[in-house]
Scaffold this motif. Structure first.
Motif, PDB file in Angstrom:
ATOM      1  N   ILE A  23      39.620  52.598 -75.414  1.00 24.44           N
ATOM      2  CA  ILE A  23      39.907  51.178 -75.626  1.00 24.44           C
ATOM      3  C   ILE A  23      40.156  50.440 -74.319  1.00 24.44           C
ATOM      4  CG2 ILE A  23      42.399  51.497 -75.940  1.00 24.44           C
ATOM      5  CD1 ILE A  23      42.282  49.337 -78.103  1.00 24.44           C
ATOM      6  N   GLY A  24      40.694  51.156 -73.328  1.00 28.89           N
ATOM      7  CA  GLY A  24      41.010  50.522 -72.049  1.00 28.89           C
ATOM      8  C   GLY A  24      39.813  49.899 -71.365  1.00 28.89           C
ATOM      9  N   ILE A  25      38.628  50.447 -71.592  1.00 28.16           N
ATOM     10  CA  ILE A  25      37.405  49.898 -70.985  1.00 28.16           C
ATOM     11  C   ILE A  25      37.204  48.460 -71.439  1.00 28.16           C
ATOM     12  CG2 ILE A  25      34.896  50.117 -70.830  1.00 28.16           C
ATOM     13  CD1 ILE A  25      35.257  53.126 -71.356  1.00 28.16           C
ATOM     14  N   PHE A  26      37.292  48.230 -72.744  1.00 26.36           N
ATOM     15  CA  PHE A  26      37.045  46.908 -73.302  1.00 26.36           C
ATOM     16  C   PHE A  26      38.214  45.957 -73.025  1.00 26.36           C
ATOM     17  CE2 PHE A  26      34.885  50.080 -75.954  1.00 26.36           C
ATOM     18  CZ  PHE A  26      33.573  49.659 -75.805  1.00 26.36           C
ATOM     19  N   VAL A  27      39.434  46.486 -73.112  1.00 30.11           N
ATOM     20  CA  VAL A  27      40.610  45.654 -72.848  1.00 30.11           C
ATOM     21  C   VAL A  27      40.599  45.170 -71.405  1.00 30.11           C
ATOM     22  CG1 VAL A  27      43.124  45.643 -72.660  1.00 30.11           C
ATOM     23  CG2 VAL A  27      42.028  46.705 -74.642  1.00 30.11           C
ATOM     24  N   ASP A  28      40.272  46.061 -70.479  1.00 26.01           N
ATOM     25  CA  ASP A  28      40.225  45.687 -69.066  1.00 26.01           C
ATOM     26  C   ASP A  28      39.173  44.612 -68.824  1.00 26.01           C
ATOM     27  OD1 ASP A  28      41.039  46.265 -66.204  1.00 26.01           O
ATOM     28  OD2 ASP A  28      38.912  46.709 -66.069  1.00 26.01           O
ATOM     29  N   LEU A  30      37.925  42.405 -70.993  1.00 25.99           N
ATOM     30  CA  LEU A  30      38.317  41.139 -71.600  1.00 25.99           C
ATOM     31  C   LEU A  30      39.472  40.489 -70.842  1.00 25.99           C
ATOM     32  CD1 LEU A  30      37.991  42.041 -75.395  1.00 25.99           C
ATOM     33  CD2 LEU A  30      36.574  40.432 -74.108  1.00 25.99           C
ATOM     34  N   SER A  31      40.367  41.299 -70.310  1.00 23.01           N
ATOM     35  CA  SER A  31      41.459  40.755 -69.494  1.00 23.01           C
ATOM     36  C   SER A  31      40.907  40.049 -68.260  1.00 23.01           C
ATOM     37  CB  SER A  31      42.406  41.874 -69.063  1.00 23.01           C
ATOM     38  OG  SER A  31      43.068  42.430 -70.182  1.00 23.01           O
ATOM     39  N   GLN A  32      39.887  40.647 -67.666  1.00 25.64           N
ATOM     40  CA  GLN A  32      39.263  40.033 -66.496  1.00 25.64           C
ATOM     41  C   GLN A  32      38.555  38.737 -66.846  1.00 25.64           C
ATOM     42  OE1 GLN A  32      36.829  42.725 -64.161  1.00 25.64           O
ATOM     43  NE2 GLN A  32      38.280  44.414 -64.407  1.00 25.64           N
ATOM     44  N   GLN A  33      38.209  38.571 -68.120  1.00 27.51           N
ATOM     45  CA  GLN A  33      37.555  37.344 -68.580  1.00 27.51           C
ATOM     46  C   GLN A  33      38.581  36.295 -69.025  1.00 27.51           C
ATOM     47  OE1 GLN A  33      34.213  36.685 -68.488  1.00 27.51           O
ATOM     48  NE2 GLN A  33      33.885  38.675 -67.501  1.00 27.51           N
ATOM     49  N   GLY A  34      39.872  36.571 -68.833  1.00 29.66           N
ATOM     50  CA  GLY A  34      40.906  35.582 -69.109  1.00 29.66           C
ATOM     51  C   GLY A  34      41.579  35.674 -70.458  1.00 29.66           C
ATOM     52  N   LEU A 222      32.412  42.964 -79.449  1.00 31.63           N
ATOM     53  CA  LEU A 222      31.732  43.796 -80.446  1.00 31.63           C
ATOM     54  C   LEU A 222      31.995  45.280 -80.187  1.00 31.63           C
ATOM     55  CD1 LEU A 222      28.323  41.896 -80.720  1.00 31.63           C
ATOM     56  CD2 LEU A 222      30.215  41.879 -82.359  1.00 31.63           C
ATOM     57  N   GLY A 223      31.976  45.663 -78.919  1.00 36.59           N
ATOM     58  CA  GLY A 223      32.264  47.053 -78.578  1.00 36.59           C
ATOM     59  C   GLY A 223      33.688  47.433 -78.945  1.00 36.59           C
ATOM     60  N   LEU A 224      34.631  46.531 -78.660  1.00 33.36           N
ATOM     61  CA  LEU A 224      36.034  46.763 -78.988  1.00 33.36           C
ATOM     62  C   LEU A 224      36.239  46.855 -80.497  1.00 33.36           C
ATOM     63  CD1 LEU A 224      39.060  46.850 -78.143  1.00 33.36           C
ATOM     64  CD2 LEU A 224      39.046  44.340 -78.261  1.00 33.36           C
ATOM     65  N   GLY A 225      35.585  45.971 -81.234  1.00 29.13           N
ATOM     66  CA  GLY A 225      35.744  45.960 -82.684  1.00 29.13           C
ATOM     67  C   GLY A 225      35.130  47.171 -83.357  1.00 29.13           C
ATOM     68  N   PHE A 226      34.063  47.725 -82.749  1.00 24.15           N
ATOM     69  CA  PHE A 226      33.368  48.841 -83.389  1.00 24.15           C
ATOM     70  C   PHE A 226      33.875  50.210 -82.949  1.00 24.15           C
ATOM     71  CE2 PHE A 226      29.819  51.915 -83.601  1.00 24.15           C
ATOM     72  CZ  PHE A 226      29.715  51.984 -84.987  1.00 24.15           C
ATOM     73  N   PHE A 227      33.752  50.543 -81.658  1.00 25.78           N
ATOM     74  CA  PHE A 227      33.998  51.922 -81.215  1.00 25.78           C
ATOM     75  C   PHE A 227      35.468  52.354 -81.316  1.00 25.78           C
ATOM     76  CE2 PHE A 227      29.953  50.884 -79.068  1.00 25.78           C
ATOM     77  CZ  PHE A 227      29.178  51.911 -79.599  1.00 25.78           C
ATOM     78  N   PRO A 228      36.422  51.703 -80.599  1.00 26.64           N
ATOM     79  CA  PRO A 228      37.804  52.175 -80.680  1.00 26.64           C
ATOM     80  C   PRO A 228      38.595  51.564 -81.842  1.00 26.64           C
ATOM     81  CG  PRO A 228      37.665  50.488 -79.005  1.00 26.64           C
ATOM     82  CD  PRO A 228      36.285  50.619 -79.596  1.00 26.64           C
ATOM     83  N   THR A 229      37.905  50.849 -82.727  1.00 24.91           N
ATOM     84  CA  THR A 229      38.620  50.216 -83.842  1.00 24.91           C
ATOM     85  C   THR A 229      38.015  50.640 -85.178  1.00 24.91           C
ATOM     86  OG1 THR A 229      39.086  48.335 -82.387  1.00 24.91           O
ATOM     87  CG2 THR A 229      39.551  48.036 -84.717  1.00 24.91           C
ATOM     88  N   ALA A 230      36.927  50.004 -85.607  1.00 26.33           N
ATOM     89  CA  ALA A 230      36.362  50.306 -86.921  1.00 26.33           C
ATOM     90  C   ALA A 230      35.975  51.782 -87.048  1.00 26.33           C
ATOM     91  CB  ALA A 230      35.151  49.405 -87.177  1.00 26.33           C
ATOM     92  N   LEU A 231      35.187  52.276 -86.094  1.00 24.21           N
ATOM     93  CA  LEU A 231      34.726  53.671 -86.164  1.00 24.21           C
ATOM     94  C   LEU A 231      35.881  54.646 -85.952  1.00 24.21           C
ATOM     95  CD1 LEU A 231      32.426  55.657 -86.492  1.00 24.21           C
ATOM     96  CD2 LEU A 231      31.918  55.414 -84.044  1.00 24.21           C
TER      97      LEU A 231
END
Length: 299
Positions: A23-28, A30-34, A222-231
């Motif tokens: 999850i850290g990949i996507f969180v990092d 998105l954090s960089q995107q504000g 979409l990656g955050l919602g699918f891989f470390p969340t829904a799946l």
């Protein structure tokens, strides 16, 4: 349960927890995107709920039918667990540092073992207690919690951090209740529907259209919602439907191990000997908790 099904359950839990670890990949990104922490939680639960509802409707719309008298189970998994533990975890990070917050979060398996004993009559075995001890020491070493900066420790931060562990544990408890009547896809779909109902008015409306204009942002959402969340939740819930809550929760502590390995792979972090020992502790706990009997004696 047969030995093969038992192994399959732990494979589901292991894979789900491993996906939580990325999850850290996507969180990092998105954090960089504000995006703020709560905005990230919001896009996570909303994107996951949309994907899950669309998928379930496509394969068997009957899975979306529930008795609204059972809503408390989904309020438990979606609001009391997912929303509450996310808020508590992010607050703990601000109060006591990331490393200490992670350790407090991973008191969750201990809460699960105790609550499962109370609500489901699951035995408090020596094997589970041993696995919990290995898990705690393993997480301490993997996350490099020492040395602790005493100036960063506050009673409020510790209490909120323990709250995050309790909220984390509630998914396994409420989820186990829901799984007695509903398919895992139904459980996770309504988990994120209820979470979205809370997060959209509280944080969702703070997301500006400008934040959503980038293709990179959408790919990460979409990656955050699918891989470390829904799946991830689907795989963990499948495993939870097949084994005791306490055992599933302990096995899921491979998450910080995977997160650490991601840091090594993507961010060129260097593993210390203590982190390697910690990983071995966690893996030992995962192996230990799978065995129920030795020589016919329950452990």
């Amino acid at each position: 349960m047969s030995q093969s099904n038992n192994r399959l359950a732990y494979i589901y839990v292991f894979l789900g927890a491993s996906l939580w670890g990325i999850i850290g990949i996507f969180v990092d990104n998105l954090s960089q995107q504000g995006f703020s922490a709560l905005q990230i939680v919001t896009v996570r639960v909303i994107s996951a709920s949309i994907m899950l509802v669309a998928f379930v409707a496509a394969i068997d719309v009957k899975l979306l039918k529930i008795d609204w008298m059972d809503s408390m189970s989904f309020i438990g998994t979606g609001i009391f667990s997912t929303v509450f533990f996310s808020w508590a975890y992010f607050t703990a990070i601000e109060e006591v540092s990331l490393s200490v917050a992670v350790i407090l979060l991973y008191t969750g398996p201990a809460f699960v073992v105790v609550l499962s004993r109370i609500f489901f009559g699951e035995p408090m075995t020596s094997r589970k207690i041993g696995a919990l001890v290995l898990t705690l020491f393993g997480c301490v070493l993997v996350i490099k919690v020492f040395p602790i900066n005493a100036d960063r420790i506050s009673l409020y931060g510790v209490l909120v951090g323990l709250g995050s562990g309790f909220g984390y544990a509630l998914y396994s408890i409420f989820g186990k209740y829901a799984l007695k009547k509903y398919h895992p896809l139904t459980v996770i779909s309504y988990t994120f529907i209820f979470a979205s109902i809370v997060m959209l008015p509280t944080s969702g409306f703070t997301i500006s259209p400008q934040q959503l204009q980038s293709q990179t942002v959408w790919l990460n959402i979409l990656g955050l919602g699918f891989f470390p969340t829904a799946l991830a939740y689907f795989l963990y819930t499948m495993g939870l439907s097949m084994v005791e809550s306490g055992r599933a929760s302990i096995a899921a502590t491979v998450e910080p191990l995977v997160a650490t390995l991601i840091g090594v792979w993507l961010f060129n972090e260097i593993l210390t000997i203590f982190q390697i020992i910690g990983m071995l502790f966690i893996l030992s706990a995962v192996v230990l908790v799978q065995f129920k009997r030795i020589g016919g004696v329950r452990n």
